[in-house]
Write an enzyme that holds these catalytic residues in place. Sequence first.
Site, short mmCIF file in Angstrom:
data_model
loop_
_atom_site.label_atom_id
_atom_site.label_comp_id
_atom_site.label_asym_id
_atom_site.label_seq_id
_atom_site.Cartn_x
_atom_site.Cartn_y
_atom_site.Cartn_z
N ARG A 19 0.84 -1.21 0.00
CA ARG A 19 0.00 0.00 0.00
C ARG A 19 0.87 1.26 0.00
O ARG A 19 0.94 1.97 -0.99
CB ARG A 19 -0.94 -0.03 1.22
CG ARG A 19 -2.07 0.99 1.18
CD ARG A 19 -1.66 2.38 1.62
NE ARG A 19 -1.09 2.43 2.96
CZ ARG A 19 -0.50 3.51 3.46
NH1 ARG A 19 -0.38 4.62 2.74
NH2 ARG A 19 0.03 3.50 4.68
N ASP A 20 1.58 1.51 1.08
CA ASP A 20 2.36 2.74 1.18
C ASP A 20 3.48 2.74 0.15
O ASP A 20 3.84 3.78 -0.41
CB ASP A 20 2.96 2.86 2.59
CG ASP A 20 3.25 4.29 3.02
OD1 ASP A 20 3.19 5.19 2.15
OD2 ASP A 20 3.54 4.52 4.20
N HIS A 80 6.01 4.49 12.48
CA HIS A 80 5.86 4.46 11.02
C HIS A 80 6.77 5.57 10.47
O HIS A 80 6.34 6.69 10.24
CB HIS A 80 4.39 4.71 10.66
CG HIS A 80 4.08 4.71 9.21
ND1 HIS A 80 3.46 3.65 8.57
CD2 HIS A 80 4.29 5.63 8.23
CE1 HIS A 80 3.28 3.94 7.29
NE2 HIS A 80 3.77 5.13 7.06
N HIS A 125 9.30 7.22 7.82
CA HIS A 125 9.86 7.28 6.46
C HIS A 125 11.33 7.70 6.58
O HIS A 125 11.72 8.42 7.51
CB HIS A 125 9.04 8.26 5.61
CG HIS A 125 7.70 7.69 5.22
ND1 HIS A 125 7.43 7.22 3.95
CD2 HIS A 125 6.56 7.49 5.93
CE1 HIS A 125 6.19 6.76 3.90
NE2 HIS A 125 5.63 6.91 5.10
N CYS A 163 4.17 9.30 0.11
CA CYS A 163 2.77 9.72 0.04
C CYS A 163 2.62 10.73 -1.08
O CYS A 163 3.34 11.72 -1.11
CB CYS A 163 2.35 10.32 1.38
SG CYS A 163 0.69 11.03 1.32
N ASN A 211 9.23 4.28 3.30
CA ASN A 211 9.35 3.92 4.72
C ASN A 211 10.72 3.31 4.93
O ASN A 211 11.37 2.87 3.99
CB ASN A 211 8.33 2.85 5.09
CG ASN A 211 6.93 3.35 5.01
OD1 ASN A 211 6.36 3.43 3.93
ND2 ASN A 211 6.37 3.72 6.14
P1 HMG Z 1 -13.45 13.80 -1.69
O1 HMG Z 1 -13.28 14.19 -3.12
O2 HMG Z 1 -13.54 14.88 -0.67
O3 HMG Z 1 -14.66 12.77 -1.48
O4 HMG Z 1 -12.26 12.83 -1.32
P2 HMG Z 1 -16.18 12.79 -1.78
O5 HMG Z 1 -16.83 12.06 -0.65
O6 HMG Z 1 -16.64 14.20 -2.10
O7 HMG Z 1 -16.28 11.90 -3.10
C1 HMG Z 1 -15.72 12.29 -4.32
C2 HMG Z 1 -15.74 11.11 -5.27
O8 HMG Z 1 -14.89 10.06 -4.76
C3 HMG Z 1 -17.11 10.48 -5.45
O9 HMG Z 1 -17.12 9.93 -6.77
C4 HMG Z 1 -17.09 9.36 -4.45
O10 HMG Z 1 -17.98 8.32 -4.79
C5 HMG Z 1 -15.66 8.88 -4.57
P3 HMG Z 1 -17.83 10.72 -8.00
O11 HMG Z 1 -19.23 10.93 -7.55
O12 HMG Z 1 -17.06 12.00 -8.16
O13 HMG Z 1 -17.66 9.76 -9.14
N1 HMG Z 1 -15.18 8.22 -3.35
C6 HMG Z 1 -14.60 7.01 -3.32
N2 HMG Z 1 -14.30 6.11 -4.28
C7 HMG Z 1 -13.71 4.96 -3.90
N3 HMG Z 1 -13.38 4.68 -2.62
C8 HMG Z 1 -13.66 5.56 -1.64
C9 HMG Z 1 -14.30 6.76 -1.98
N4 HMG Z 1 -14.70 7.82 -1.26
C10 HMG Z 1 -15.24 8.70 -2.10
N5 HMG Z 1 -13.32 5.25 -0.39
C11 HMG Z 1 -11.33 11.01 -0.06
C12 HMG Z 1 -12.14 12.29 -0.01
C13 HMG Z 1 -10.98 10.65 1.38
C14 HMG Z 1 -12.16 9.92 -0.69
C15 HMG Z 1 -10.05 11.27 -0.90
O14 HMG Z 1 -9.44 12.44 -0.44
C16 HMG Z 1 -9.08 10.13 -0.83
O15 HMG Z 1 -9.36 9.03 -1.28
N6 HMG Z 1 -7.89 10.38 -0.28
C17 HMG Z 1 -6.88 9.35 -0.10
C18 HMG Z 1 -5.51 9.94 -0.22
C19 HMG Z 1 -4.50 8.85 0.03
O16 HMG Z 1 -4.76 7.68 -0.16
N7 HMG Z 1 -3.30 9.28 0.47
C20 HMG Z 1 -2.23 8.36 0.75
C21 HMG Z 1 -2.47 7.50 1.93
S1 HMG Z 1 -2.15 8.30 3.49
C22 HMG Z 1 -0.45 8.05 3.74
O17 HMG Z 1 0.24 7.62 2.88
C23 HMG Z 1 0.11 8.33 5.11
C24 HMG Z 1 0.36 7.04 5.92
O18 HMG Z 1 1.21 6.17 5.24
C25 HMG Z 1 1.00 7.41 7.27
C26 HMG Z 1 2.20 8.36 7.13
O19 HMG Z 1 3.19 8.02 6.44
O20 HMG Z 1 2.11 9.45 7.69
C27 HMG Z 1 -0.96 6.32 6.21
MG MG Z 2 3.42 6.32 5.21
#
Ligand code: HMG
Ligand code: MG
Length: 300
Positions: free
Chosen positions: A17-18, A209, A211, A242, A251
């Site tokens: 994933r990450d 966690h 990086h 990210c 990481n």
């Molecule tokens: P949004 O645009 O505010 O969401 O995104 P929304 O609720 O307004 O929906 C917009 C569209 O997305 C809609 O589709 C929804 O159906 C769809 P449309 O009507 O436009 O066709 N939608 C989804 N589709 C599939 N799966 C879902 C989903 N939710 C809504 N779950 C949202 C908000 C949270 C969805 C978006 O911002 C998002 O997906 N963000 C994820 C970003 C991400 O994955 N970042 C990387 C991971 S975090 C990380 O790496 C840090 C970590 O490793 C720890 C660290 O290192 O610090 C964890």
């Molecule tokens: Mg991370």
Amino acid sequence: MNNMMPHTVKIVEVSPRDGLQNEKQIIPVETKLELINGLRLAGLKNIEVTGFVSPKWVPQLADSAEVCAGLVNDDSVQYSALTPNIKGFEKALDCGINEVAVFTAASESFNQKNINCSIAESFDRFAPILEAAKANDVRVRGYVSCVLGCPYEGQIDPHVVADVSQKLIAMGCYEVSLGDTIGVGTPKAAAHLFSLCAEHVQPDHLALHFHDTRGQALANILACLPLGASVIDASVAGLGGCPYAKGATGNVSTENVVYMLHGMGIETGVDLDQLVKTGRIISTALDKTPNSQVNNAWYS
Ligand code: HMG
Ligand code: MG
């Protein structure tokens, strides 16, 4: 210091994933499954396999259902997936996932960029997830990003991290992972943060966690181990980053972590030789040199 070191450490492998979420080129499902299976055969018992996030935000994880469908059944392995909202949770549940991770941050700006909401709003999104998780016997992990610094806000108050962590546990998360998302922390800051969080959350319910952007991750881990840390997130071949945190590289590599821990007599249950091979295979598939000194030194 040595007496207080843990005898065993739980490693949470986050590379599928990450590690892969940041790759621009779409990776075939078979390659992802080969990676996950290699990690399983290396003895990793906790593997974050994908995320049910918006495919518009992270196109690389658009195949999460297919990845889950191809997982090898193994009762000894806990597969998990990232879920930002109830929509993602329901999809994960449909795919047979029984552990999910919710994610928020200690930085308002980062949260807006990453999940398009404030910290408080993220908790509103998590409430129905925690409720549905309880009803369906699904374990929930919580992530806090930017715990040692933010790409948009700079310094982060460790008290905010402790507060967010405590809230995640109070909501029902069984573990909180402290993310140094852009790898800016140094050992003294990491130890201070961990100690502070451990005043509010049991230390064995906190994960590191880190990086490795600035080469500090192993040192930061080492600073936290005598303080009761016993869960470490890592990514084979140091894959990762990210997409919403400029400068976030991988990481800490799992090979480096396992090598260090085994050298110190701390058990992980991981077969380093098999792990290195897995890191090689995915690096070759991505046309990269492993971002892991231990991996690169293994055959030299
Ligand atoms: P949004 O645009 O505010 O969401 O995104 P929304 O609720 O307004 O929906 C917009 C569209 O997305 C809609 O589709 C929804 O159906 C769809 P449309 O009507 O436009 O066709 N939608 C989804 N589709 C599939 N799966 C879902 C989903 N939710 C809504 N779950 C949202 C908000 C949270 C969805 C978006 O911002 C998002 O997906 N963000 C994820 C970003 C991400 O994955 N970042 C990387 C991971 S975090 C990380 O790496 C840090 C970590 O490793 C720890 C660290 O290192 O610090 C964890
Ligand atoms: Mg991370």
